[in-house]
Scaffold this motif. Structure first.
Motif, PDB file in Angstrom:
ATOM      1  N   ASP A 331     -24.534 -96.021 -50.736  1.00 49.53           N
ATOM      2  CA  ASP A 331     -24.086 -97.263 -51.345  1.00 49.53           C
ATOM      3  C   ASP A 331     -25.338 -98.133 -51.574  1.00 49.53           C
ATOM      4  O   ASP A 331     -26.277 -98.110 -50.769  1.00 49.53           O
ATOM      5  CB  ASP A 331     -23.102 -97.959 -50.405  1.00 49.53           C
ATOM      6  N   TYR A 332     -25.358 -98.890 -52.655  1.00 49.25           N
ATOM      7  CA  TYR A 332     -26.561 -99.647 -53.022  1.00 49.25           C
ATOM      8  C   TYR A 332     -27.040-100.583 -51.912  1.00 49.25           C
ATOM      9  O   TYR A 332     -28.242-100.860 -51.777  1.00 49.25           O
ATOM     10  CB  TYR A 332     -26.308-100.439 -54.322  1.00 49.25           C
ATOM     11  N   LYS A 333     -26.087-101.065 -51.073  1.00 49.64           N
ATOM     12  CA  LYS A 333     -26.474-102.059 -50.048  1.00 49.64           C
ATOM     13  C   LYS A 333     -27.467-101.473 -49.052  1.00 49.64           C
ATOM     14  O   LYS A 333     -28.421-102.132 -48.633  1.00 49.64           O
ATOM     15  CB  LYS A 333     -25.236-102.533 -49.296  1.00 49.64           C
ATOM     16  N   GLU A 334     -27.235-100.199 -48.701  1.00 49.18           N
ATOM     17  CA  GLU A 334     -28.141 -99.544 -47.738  1.00 49.18           C
ATOM     18  C   GLU A 334     -29.550 -99.436 -48.317  1.00 49.18           C
ATOM     19  O   GLU A 334     -30.539 -99.509 -47.599  1.00 49.18           O
ATOM     20  CB  GLU A 334     -27.642 -98.126 -47.426  1.00 49.18           C
ATOM     21  N   ILE A 335     -29.608 -99.229 -49.618  1.00 49.07           N
ATOM     22  CA  ILE A 335     -30.918 -99.071 -50.263  1.00 49.07           C
ATOM     23  C   ILE A 335     -31.641-100.405 -50.323  1.00 49.07           C
ATOM     24  O   ILE A 335     -32.843-100.490 -50.085  1.00 49.07           O
ATOM     25  CB  ILE A 335     -30.735 -98.469 -51.684  1.00 49.07           C
ATOM     26  N   CYS A 336     -30.871-101.460 -50.621  1.00 47.71           N
ATOM     27  CA  CYS A 336     -31.495-102.781 -50.718  1.00 47.71           C
ATOM     28  C   CYS A 336     -32.069-103.202 -49.360  1.00 47.71           C
ATOM     29  O   CYS A 336     -33.034-103.967 -49.302  1.00 47.71           O
ATOM     30  CB  CYS A 336     -30.489-103.800 -51.240  1.00 47.71           C
ATOM     31  N   GLU A 337     -31.482-102.693 -48.284  1.00 49.26           N
ATOM     32  CA  GLU A 337     -32.031-103.022 -46.956  1.00 49.26           C
ATOM     33  C   GLU A 337     -33.435-102.443 -46.772  1.00 49.26           C
ATOM     34  O   GLU A 337     -34.215-102.931 -45.964  1.00 49.26           O
ATOM     35  CB  GLU A 337     -31.104-102.487 -45.850  1.00 49.26           C
ATOM     36  N   LEU A 338     -33.757-101.392 -47.504  1.00 50.30           N
ATOM     37  CA  LEU A 338     -35.095-100.779 -47.371  1.00 50.30           C
ATOM     38  C   LEU A 338     -36.189-101.580 -48.080  1.00 50.30           C
ATOM     39  O   LEU A 338     -37.376-101.376 -47.848  1.00 50.30           O
ATOM     40  CB  LEU A 338     -35.091 -99.358 -47.970  1.00 50.30           C
ATOM     41  N   ALA A 339     -35.757-102.488 -48.963  1.00 50.36           N
ATOM     42  CA  ALA A 339     -36.743-103.225 -49.768  1.00 50.36           C
ATOM     43  C   ALA A 339     -37.567-104.175 -48.912  1.00 50.36           C
ATOM     44  O   ALA A 339     -37.050-104.784 -47.971  1.00 50.36           O
ATOM     45  CB  ALA A 339     -36.027-103.985 -50.873  1.00 50.36           C
ATOM     46  N   LYS A 340     -38.855-104.254 -49.252  1.00 49.16           N
ATOM     47  CA  LYS A 340     -39.757-105.158 -48.510  1.00 49.16           C
ATOM     48  C   LYS A 340     -40.400-106.142 -49.479  1.00 49.16           C
ATOM     49  O   LYS A 340     -40.348-105.929 -50.692  1.00 49.16           O
ATOM     50  CB  LYS A 340     -40.866-104.342 -47.843  1.00 49.16           C
ATOM     51  N   LYS A 341     -41.016-107.155 -48.908  1.00 50.72           N
ATOM     52  CA  LYS A 341     -41.722-108.166 -49.709  1.00 50.72           C
ATOM     53  C   LYS A 341     -42.676-107.460 -50.702  1.00 50.72           C
ATOM     54  O   LYS A 341     -43.389-106.525 -50.328  1.00 50.72           O
ATOM     55  CB  LYS A 341     -42.535-109.046 -48.757  1.00 50.72           C
ATOM     56  N   GLY A 342     -42.636-107.892 -51.942  1.00 54.23           N
ATOM     57  CA  GLY A 342     -43.561-107.312 -52.941  1.00 54.23           C
ATOM     58  C   GLY A 342     -42.974-106.138 -53.708  1.00 54.23           C
ATOM     59  O   GLY A 342     -43.535-105.712 -54.710  1.00 54.23           O
ATOM     60  N   ASP A 343     -41.830-105.595 -53.236  1.00 57.69           N
ATOM     61  CA  ASP A 343     -41.192-104.503 -53.973  1.00 57.69           C
ATOM     62  C   ASP A 343     -40.440-105.066 -55.178  1.00 57.69           C
ATOM     63  O   ASP A 343     -39.992-106.219 -55.152  1.00 57.69           O
ATOM     64  CB  ASP A 343     -40.177-103.746 -53.091  1.00 57.69           C
ATOM     65  N   PHE A 344     -40.295-104.229 -56.192  1.00 62.09           N
ATOM     66  CA  PHE A 344     -39.532-104.638 -57.379  1.00 62.09           C
ATOM     67  C   PHE A 344     -38.190-103.891 -57.371  1.00 62.09           C
ATOM     68  O   PHE A 344     -38.162-102.663 -57.395  1.00 62.09           O
ATOM     69  CB  PHE A 344     -40.336-104.293 -58.640  1.00 62.09           C
ATOM     70  N   VAL A 345     -37.090-104.672 -57.295  1.00 64.60           N
ATOM     71  CA  VAL A 345     -35.762-104.054 -57.250  1.00 64.60           C
ATOM     72  C   VAL A 345     -35.056-104.313 -58.581  1.00 64.60           C
ATOM     73  O   VAL A 345     -34.867-105.473 -58.964  1.00 64.60           O
ATOM     74  CB  VAL A 345     -34.913-104.638 -56.097  1.00 64.60           C
ATOM     75  N   TYR A 346     -34.726-103.247 -59.279  1.00 64.53           N
ATOM     76  CA  TYR A 346     -33.965-103.419 -60.525  1.00 64.53           C
ATOM     77  C   TYR A 346     -32.515-103.006 -60.274  1.00 64.53           C
ATOM     78  O   TYR A 346     -32.232-101.858 -59.933  1.00 64.53           O
ATOM     79  CB  TYR A 346     -34.569-102.575 -61.654  1.00 64.53           C
ATOM     80  N   LEU A 347     -31.609-103.977 -60.422  1.00 65.61           N
ATOM     81  CA  LEU A 347     -30.187-103.735 -60.155  1.00 65.61           C
ATOM     82  C   LEU A 347     -29.431-103.605 -61.476  1.00 65.61           C
ATOM     83  O   LEU A 347     -29.393-104.558 -62.264  1.00 65.61           O
ATOM     84  CB  LEU A 347     -29.605-104.895 -59.334  1.00 65.61           C
ATOM     85  N   ASP A 348     -28.872-102.435 -61.698  1.00 64.16           N
ATOM     86  CA  ASP A 348     -28.108-102.224 -62.929  1.00 64.16           C
ATOM     87  C   ASP A 348     -26.724-101.679 -62.550  1.00 64.16           C
ATOM     88  O   ASP A 348     -26.427-100.501 -62.720  1.00 64.16           O
ATOM     89  CB  ASP A 348     -28.865-101.240 -63.835  1.00 64.16           C
ATOM     90  N   PRO A 349     -25.867-102.555 -62.044  1.00 65.54           N
ATOM     91  CA  PRO A 349     -24.564-102.101 -61.536  1.00 65.54           C
ATOM     92  C   PRO A 349     -23.594-101.853 -62.683  1.00 65.54           C
ATOM     93  O   PRO A 349     -23.891-102.202 -63.833  1.00 65.54           O
ATOM     94  CB  PRO A 349     -24.094-103.325 -60.752  1.00 65.54           C
ATOM     95  N   PRO A 350     -22.413-101.276 -62.394  1.00 73.91           N
ATOM     96  CA  PRO A 350     -21.360-101.264 -63.407  1.00 73.91           C
ATOM     97  C   PRO A 350     -21.097-102.721 -63.806  1.00 73.91           C
ATOM     98  O   PRO A 350     -21.074-103.613 -62.955  1.00 73.91           O
ATOM     99  CB  PRO A 350     -20.169-100.681 -62.643  1.00 73.91           C
ATOM    100  N   TYR A 351     -20.956-102.970 -65.097  1.00 75.17           N
ATOM    101  CA  TYR A 351     -20.868-104.347 -65.570  1.00 75.17           C
ATOM    102  C   TYR A 351     -19.512-104.981 -65.272  1.00 75.17           C
ATOM    103  O   TYR A 351     -18.492-104.303 -65.220  1.00 75.17           O
ATOM    104  CB  TYR A 351     -21.087-104.394 -67.089  1.00 75.17           C
ATOM    105  N   TYR A 352     -19.561-106.291 -65.128  1.00 74.46           N
ATOM    106  CA  TYR A 352     -18.317-107.049 -65.018  1.00 74.46           C
ATOM    107  C   TYR A 352     -17.675-107.038 -66.407  1.00 74.46           C
ATOM    108  O   TYR A 352     -18.343-107.321 -67.406  1.00 74.46           O
ATOM    109  CB  TYR A 352     -18.638-108.481 -64.578  1.00 74.46           C
ATOM    110  N   PRO A 353     -16.358-106.685 -66.516  1.00 76.18           N
ATOM    111  CA  PRO A 353     -15.757-106.521 -67.850  1.00 76.18           C
ATOM    112  C   PRO A 353     -15.779-107.806 -68.685  1.00 76.18           C
ATOM    113  O   PRO A 353     -15.496-108.888 -68.162  1.00 76.18           O
ATOM    114  CB  PRO A 353     -14.318-106.110 -67.550  1.00 76.18           C
ATOM    115  N   ILE A 354     -16.108-107.663 -69.972  1.00 67.57           N
ATOM    116  CA  ILE A 354     -16.087-108.787 -70.909  1.00 67.57           C
ATOM    117  C   ILE A 354     -14.631-109.180 -71.158  1.00 67.57           C
ATOM    118  O   ILE A 354     -14.267-110.325 -71.227  1.00 67.57           O
ATOM    119  CB  ILE A 354     -16.764-108.383 -72.238  1.00 67.57           C
TER     120      ILE A 354
END
Ligand code: SAM
Length: 437
Positions: A331-354
């Motif tokens: 799940d994306y949350k576990e991955i975001c926990e690995l992020a550290k200062k200076g890392d670049f995180v690009y989040l491209d989730p399923p979009y919220y419906p228009i």
């Protein structure tokens, strides 16, 4: 010292450099070389080879030559300008030459094994291994190869030294993916931070931005286990995957037979092969699962889908193998926990419906709901607090803009709808790009 080299006398030899033992060794090696060249010439006449590098030399040696050769096995093939050399007890090749000068020496020639390395031209079995375009020895030499600029220079080098274009191919996404970012890639690229440590993409999908940036240090992740298994198989077993993909057929009956297979009963390679096959032949390249987690997209009826793109699969494999790319299925949350200062995180989730019918959010049996979007915005904020550079794509809706109102919001034009209705395909400002920097 004279004014010009032309006025200099021949230098006198420094007696310390004279090594009669070495001279004797080289005399012997040169004698063997004479017979090797004779055998190579014979092989050329008989059309077995056109260049000495296409040859493997087999040597049957008298006792007093054996040690001489065995001690130098690591470089002696270069002295004979051939790709491979073996010392054997018996020469059993069509082309063989009995030496007239050295009693007991027989030289045999056969074709070298493996592929030609486009950098050093030597034939070697490590060329093509895991998508590696050059031999292991050259790989050692060109550590700089990891740098993209050098790879482009290297492509030109290959172009001018070879008649055909055996180039370094820039890897690109190997699947068509709903929500793929290829249409707005220019905008994404313009908006990445100037410098960062690791690249982290927790919703990687087809990886459009990953393959555009080709970071050497990255973490990629997706909840779709078939997709992630495919990334791993491309990395570790690309040649076997290519062989398996060659077996597929583009017809409806066959498609449904493959679709009905249960991935958990298949090997990793078969699963990856099935996944790519379905992606290339199904309707619109969609990946959709029913509530039981079964892939349920109908046959796409394409005339000539490119089920196998060998060159790209090898390029992707080469990239994944030769860089520090960690691949997860969480799940994306576990991955975001690995992020550290200076890392670049690009989040491209399923979009919220228009609107209720327009958007596609169900990549797997798990949907990405309004609650998930709210939680994601919390994760965005915690990454911001940690000192990461965070960029997020989503739909251009009031709901999303409200969630990220404290950050920079850019409206982006794209026409990337899965929906078939023509008017919805028109380019409109349907997306936003949100950044904390
Ligand atoms: C919009 S797509 C990403 C597209 C991708 N940027 C590309 O260029 O192809 C969203 C991805 O998020 C994945 N996903 C959905 N829910 C997830 C979750 N909870 N954790 C991780 N990945 C998830 C889906 O499987 C899908 O591949």
């Amino acid at each position: 010292v004279e004014e010009s080299v032309h006025l200099e006398l021949m230098p006198t030899v420094n007696r310390d450099y004279i090594d009669t033992n070495l001279e004797e060794i080289y005399e012997k090696l040169l004698k063997v070389r004479k017979d090797v060249l004779k055998a190579l010439e014979e092989a050329r006449k008989q059309d077995l080879i056109r260049h000495p590098y296409e040859a493997k030399v087999l040597l049957k040696l008298p006792e007093d030559y054996k040690g001489l050769m065995l001690d130098r096995l690591d470089w002696i093939k270069f002295f004979f300008t051939v790709s491979q050399l073996e010392v054997v007890d018996n020469v059993d090749t069509d082309i063989k030459v009995e030496s007239e000068d050295i009693e007991g020496l027989t030289v045999g020639i056969e074709r070298a094994e493996g592929e030609k390395c486009p950098r050093c031209w030597i034939y070697d079995e490590t060329v093509g291994k895991d998508g590696q375009p050059i031999c292991d020895r050259c790989m050692e030499q060109v550590k700089i190869y990891k740098n993209i600029r050098y790879r482009i220079i290297f492509s030109f080098f290959l172009y001018f030294t070879q008649n055909k274009m055996i180039t370094y191919t820039k890897p690109k996404p190997f699947v068509k993916w709903a929500g793929g970012k290829r249409q707005i890639i220019k905008v994404l690229k313009e908006n990445i931070p100037e410098t960062f440590n690791r690249y982290i993409e927790p919703f990687v999908g087809g990886g459009a931005l990953l393959f555009e940036l080709l970071p050497s240090n990255a973490i990629i992740n997706d909840i779709n286990s078939e997709l992630i298994n495919t990334y791993l198989v491309i990395k570790d077993n690309v040649e076997r995957l290519i062989e398996s993909l060659k077996e597929h057929k583009n017809n409806e009956n066959y498609y449904y037979k493959i679709r009905d297979l249960n991935p958990s009963e298949l090997s990793k390679i078969e699963r990856a092969s099935r996944f790519i096959y379905l992606n290339k032949t199904c309707f619109n390249g969609l990946y959709r699962e029913n509530s039981k987690g079964k892939f349920n997209v109908p046959f796409g009826k394409y005339k000539n889908p490119k089920i196998l793109d060998e060159e790209n699969l090898r390029a992707v494999s080469f990239y994944l193998c030769n860089n520090n790319i960690k691949i997860y299925n969480k799940d994306y949350k576990e991955i975001c926990e690995l992020a550290k200062k200076g890392d670049f995180v690009y989040l491209d989730p399923p979009y919220y419906p228009i609107n209720k019918t327009s958007s596609f959010t169900k990549y797997t049996k798990y949907d990405f709901t309004e609650k998930d979007q709210i939680e994601l915005s919390e994760v965005f904020k915690s990454l911001d607090k940690k000192g990461c550079f965070v960029m997020l794509s989503n739909s251009n809706t009031d709901f999303i803009k409200e969630l990220y109102k404290d950050f920079y919001i850019l409206e982006v034009e794209a026409g990337r709808y899965i929906n078939c209705k023509g008017n919805l395909r028109k380019k409109r400002k349907l997306e936003v790009l949100i950044k904390n920097y």
